[in-house]
Design an enzyme around this catalytic site. Structure first.
Site, short mmCIF file in Angstrom:
data_model
loop_
_atom_site.label_atom_id
_atom_site.label_comp_id
_atom_site.label_asym_id
_atom_site.label_seq_id
_atom_site.Cartn_x
_atom_site.Cartn_y
_atom_site.Cartn_z
N LYS A 186 0.88 -1.18 0.00
CA LYS A 186 0.00 0.00 0.00
C LYS A 186 0.91 1.23 0.00
O LYS A 186 0.85 2.09 0.88
CB LYS A 186 -0.91 -0.08 1.25
CG LYS A 186 -2.01 0.93 1.31
CD LYS A 186 -3.13 0.68 0.33
CE LYS A 186 -4.15 1.80 0.42
NZ LYS A 186 -5.14 1.74 -0.68
N ASP A 242 -2.65 -12.19 5.37
CA ASP A 242 -3.65 -12.88 6.20
C ASP A 242 -5.00 -12.87 5.46
O ASP A 242 -5.68 -13.89 5.33
CB ASP A 242 -3.76 -12.12 7.54
CG ASP A 242 -4.56 -12.88 8.57
OD1 ASP A 242 -5.08 -13.96 8.25
OD2 ASP A 242 -4.68 -12.39 9.71
#
Ligand code: NAD
Length: 353
Positions: A186, A242
């Site tokens: 990001k 995750d």
């Protein structure tokens, strides 16, 4: 001689690990391999015996073998223990002690189950990629962390060596596949992501044959469900991995089908991604395929025997193609069989191959 430590754990753990061990033994017989399997208690089963979810003896055994095979831990019986005594804490400690910094999760579709996904068959068919998630760093471990009445805080931090070693592993994995790596971050918002991206590009210089693409995590979540076939290997941070590895797994199968490998420099652990499924434990209903496919990953990554790994996947594929299903993956009209029956069929297919 290969040394495996098995940790059946709790709930359906012992049932699915028993199936996986039958597969290992059948392969050892067939290929005349010397494989020792040493079983140790872990999780609730260990707590009941020794008052400790992870004893020093179990930990030592795991540190002194070639590969650990884990079933699952936890269940209602141990739910109300203090946080640091819970099975999940023991699992995190084991991963940390073995320095398992990379989690590999394949997103591979079995032809026989292509119609069982929430995605359309034509979008899904042919999907085969690997998600590599950083497992021991990032926001799950960063300090400071905490909360008070007015604030809650965590720290997303990566050291240079943490990013470098997972990037190398990911480029290596890509070299053994279609040589396409997507690094997910990001970097448009987070400095720690810009740092991650810089290091991945640094490591790329040592792997010029691999095509590297950067992708923002929000776009990646969309792309995985829009066109999963575009991916070969994905590498990403702990938090993003995750979530993305769960999405990638679920589009290709049910919980009972999904294997994983957690890999470090000197140790490796193989486990299904599902939990101990207390609702079906002890009923011979659990799907052992995730654990058996974890054994395939063990043969590929630790024993470097990709041909045997491929035989295992093929035996699973043949078994499913013959119409056998455990209840979790059955569609109307399928023949529903038990854990032992589906294991029998996989073992028979392996022996015949
Ligand atoms: P779960 O994965 O155990 O079960 C979720 C659902 O999927 C249940 O309905 C279960 O019956 C089904 N399921 C899971 N694996 C299956 C299989 N192999 N075959 C057929 N059906 C299967 O998740 P949960 O119910 O959230 O957790 C149960 C316990 O497991 C909890 O104590 C949790 O903490 C623990 N857990 C352990 C691990 C681990 O050991 N790595 C991972 C997740 C959850």
């Amino acid at each position: 001689m290969f040394k495996i430590v098995s940790l059946p754990g709790d709930g359906i753990g012992p049932e699915v690990v028993a199936g996986a061990i039958r597969v290992i033994n059948a392969l050892a017989d067939k290929h005349r391999l010397e494989i020792s399997i040493d079983e140790h208690p872990f999780g609730g089963a260990s707590y009941d015996l020794h008052g400790d979810m992870l004893t020093e003896e179990t930990l030592e055994a795991c540190k002194n073998c070639d590969a650990v095979l884990l079933g699952a831990v936890g269940g209602p019986k141990w739910e109300n223990l203090p946080h640091d005594k819970k099975p999940e804490a023991a699992l995190l400690r084991l991963r940390k002690e073995l320095e398992l910094f990379a989690n590999f999760r394949p997103a591979k579709v079995y032809d026989a189950l292509v119609n069982a996904s929430s995605l359309k068959a034509d979008i899904l068919s042919g999907t085969d990629f690997m998600v590599i998630r950083e497992l021991t760093g990032g926001i799950y471990f960063g300090q400071p962390r905490g909360y008070d009445d007015n604030r809650g805080w965590n720290t997303m931090v990566y050291e240079h060596h943490e990013v470098e070693r997972i990037a190398r592993l990911a480029f290596d994995a890509a070299m053994k596949r279609k040589k396409k790596l997507v690094s997910i971050d990001k970097a448009n918002v987070l400095e720690s992501s810009q740092f991650w991206r810089n290091i991945v590009h640094e490591v790329h210089k040592d792997f010029p044959e691999v095509e590297l693409t950067d992708m923002y995590v929000d776009n990646a979540a969309m792309q995985i469900v829009r066109d999963p076939k575009q991916f070969d290997v994905i590498v990403t941070k702990n938090l993003f991995g995750d979530i993305l590895s769960d999405i990638s797994g679920m589009i290709t199968g049910s919980l009972g089908m999904l294997p994983s490998a957690s890999i470090g420099t000197t140790h490796a652990m193989y486990e299904p991604i599902h939990g101990s499924a207390p609702d079906i434990a002890g009923q011979n209903k659990a799907n052992p395929i995730a654990t058996i496919a974890s054994v395939a990953m063990m043969f590929e990554h630790t024993f470097c025997m990709k041909n045997i790994a491929d035989d295992i996947y093929q035996a699973i594929e043949q078994t499913l193609a013959s119409g056998l299903r455990t209840a979790d993956i059955a569609q109307p009209g399928d023949r529903v069989v038990s854990t032992t029956e589906i294991t029998d069929a996989i073992v028979a297919n392996l022996q015949a191959s």
